[in-house]
Design a protein around this motif. Structure first.
Motif, short mmCIF file in Angstrom:
data_model
loop_
_atom_site.label_atom_id
_atom_site.label_comp_id
_atom_site.label_asym_id
_atom_site.label_seq_id
_atom_site.Cartn_x
_atom_site.Cartn_y
_atom_site.Cartn_z
N ASP A 1 -3.62 0.61 7.64
CA ASP A 1 -3.37 -0.67 6.58
C ASP A 1 -2.30 -0.33 5.76
O ASP A 1 -2.61 0.47 4.70
CB ASP A 1 -5.06 -0.64 5.92
CG ASP A 1 -4.98 -1.87 4.88
OD1 ASP A 1 -3.86 -2.64 4.62
OD2 ASP A 1 -5.71 -1.70 4.08
N HIS B 1 0.68 -1.42 0.19
CA HIS B 1 0.00 0.15 -0.07
C HIS B 1 0.81 1.36 -0.05
O HIS B 1 1.93 1.20 0.64
CB HIS B 1 -0.80 -0.01 1.21
CG HIS B 1 -2.04 -0.95 1.48
ND1 HIS B 1 -1.89 -2.27 0.56
CD2 HIS B 1 -3.25 -0.92 1.81
CE1 HIS B 1 -3.15 -2.89 0.71
NE2 HIS B 1 -3.88 -2.26 1.53
N HIS C 1 -8.45 2.61 3.51
CA HIS C 1 -8.40 2.89 1.88
C HIS C 1 -8.54 4.41 1.49
O HIS C 1 -9.11 4.50 0.52
CB HIS C 1 -9.13 1.84 1.23
CG HIS C 1 -8.11 0.40 1.02
ND1 HIS C 1 -8.77 -0.66 0.32
CD2 HIS C 1 -7.25 -0.01 1.72
CE1 HIS C 1 -7.84 -1.62 0.21
NE2 HIS C 1 -6.90 -1.40 1.38
#
Ligand code: ZN
Length: 444
Positions: free
Chosen positions: A199, A193, A334
């Protein structure tokens, strides 16, 4: 017995170091392949001597193929005055991750189908990817898009994504700490990512410092029961690639955890392995039950992170996932809301403590036999009533002694006893050590 977790450890400086690593990695544009992953792993290497593997594009890995390598130098949308109205240099989330290159002039109307927003959170830039379908696009906040639409005077825009998709390789990191046995504990985190903190950067930081803590215990003379394998891999394709290349090593994995989302303020969560009743499942549930007022217990489901691959039926490894907030279940997920102010060093450190406690259970969960099973032994004459176990409340400690003596018939492990007694594993462990030292307990 070995102390993987020590109550004496000061976690504040470790939390600060983990947050510093997250901050260093934050600006890097990562993807499932490319220089962003290499740069990330080179920062981890300064803290932990991981081995970096390169697997060539086109390598078959089970039903998949290692994809092309993606790299990006720059990307923007500029108006006719040359002003960048969307600029990758301000946030790498602005580019649809894995975008094909583009260099075209077009109207805003023609560009519009390539623009993605998150209308329910109008200030945040969404994080979007297109790995297995070649396309290009830009992500921006809804407010940013609204301003572009309002100010547009039928301008022509220069749309540039200076990216490459080429024959290259997939990069992952691996680190092994050998123990007394070849049986392994797997700790896996993803590295794909871009600028997102909870995350995934929190997981990289925790895995790195977990390895350092275990190394330190070993360096101080602790005899590790298990071998520890740490993987720093791109999500999905990374675990598939590792499993395809390591089918023999995979058979040694007895317990495992996928480290994700460990830096936010959310309640702890444990997603069980597909097996559901593996030792890792019991260990994680017991630690969270003892330590936290409440936590989320989630039964395995075939979505989420790399546990999907480790728990596929051909492997069915005892791998769960221990996190705070979970996959897709926090609003910042996200998006640019998952930034450096969404995570703290103290929160990652609290997660690290939980991981160390779970590993402490795995390492010390032996089964013992009471050497004096006919009625209770007299504890007073052996000095077991009184000041022993000074770190544990004395009446609790004495109850722990009685539970262990009662259940140590060769068929109950220390974790079984801790669960039945509703006591922290640490209390049972300390009491078992005292009984062992007095000769009342022998390992089965
Ligand atoms: Zn994700």
């Amino acid at each position: 017995m070995i102390n993987i977790y020590s109550p004496a450890t000061d976690f504040k400086p470790i939390g600060d170091q983990m947050y510093a690593l997250v901050s260093t990695l934050f600006p890097i544009c990562r993807s499932i392949t490319g220089n962003g992953v290499r740069e990330t792993l080179s920062h981890v290497q300064k803290l932990l001597p991981i081995t970096v593997h390169e697997v060539p594009t086109g390598t078959p890995v089970f039903d998949w193929t290692v994809p092309k390598e993606w790299n990006i130098k720059d990307a923007y949308v500029a108006n006719s005055q040359g002003e960048r109205v969307i600029d990758f240099k301000k946030s790498n989330l602005h580019v649809l991750n894995y975008s094909t290159p583009v260099n075209q002039k077009m109207s805003l109307a023609a560009l519009r189908p390539h623009l993605m927003t998150l209308p329910e959170h109008p200030d945040w830039i969404p994080y979007r990817t297109s790995y297995y379908q070649e396309k290009w696009g830009f992500c921006l906040s809804q407010n940013h898009l609204n301003a572009l639409l309002e100010n547009d005077k039928c301008d022509e825009y220069h749309v540039v994504i200076d990216s490459t998709l080429t024959q290259g390789s997939l990069t992952y990191g691996e680190y092994v700490i050998p123990g007394e046995s070849n049986d392994e504990v797997l700790i896996s985190c993803h590295t794909c990512h871009p600028s997102l903190c909870n995350d995934n950067l929190s997981g990289i930081a925790l895995a790195t410092f977990l390895a350092r803590q275990i190394e330190q215990v070993k360096a101080e003379g602790g005899k590790l029961r298990y071998t520890y394998r740490f993987l720093f891999i791109p999500g999905t394709i990374g675990s598939i690639t590792w499993l395809a290349r390591n089918q023999t090593n995979a058979k040694r994995i007895q317990h495992g955890l996928v480290v994700v989302c460990v830096g936010d303020a959310g309640k702890f969560s444990y997603k069980t392995s597909r097996q559901g009743d593996a030792l890792i499942d019991h260990a994680a549930k017991h630690v969270l039950t003892s330590e936290k007022e409440s936590f989320n217990l989630i039964d395995f489901f075939p979505y989420g992170y790399d546990e999907r691959q480790y728990c596929s039926p051909g492997f069915n490894l005892a791998v769960g996932s221990l996190s705070r907030s979970t996959h897709g279940k926090f609003p910042e997920y996200h998006s640019s809301g998952d930034n450096l102010s969404f995570v703290t060093g103290a929160q990652i450190a609290e997660s690290l403590e939980v991981y160390l406690k779970v590993i402490d259970v795995l390492e010390n969960n032996h089964t013992y036999i009471n050497q004096n099973p006919h009625c209770e032994p007299q504890l007073g004459k052996r000095g077991l009533y009184g000041n022993v176990g000074a770190t544990v409340h004395r009446p609790t400690f004495e109850m722990a002694l009685l539970w262990i003596l009662n259940l140590s018939d060769g068929s109950h492990s220390l974790l079984d006893i801790a669960k039945r007694a509703k006591m922290p594993f640490e209390t049972i462990k300390q009491a078992a050590k005292a009984l062992q030292d007095s000769g009342l307990l022998k390992q089965a």
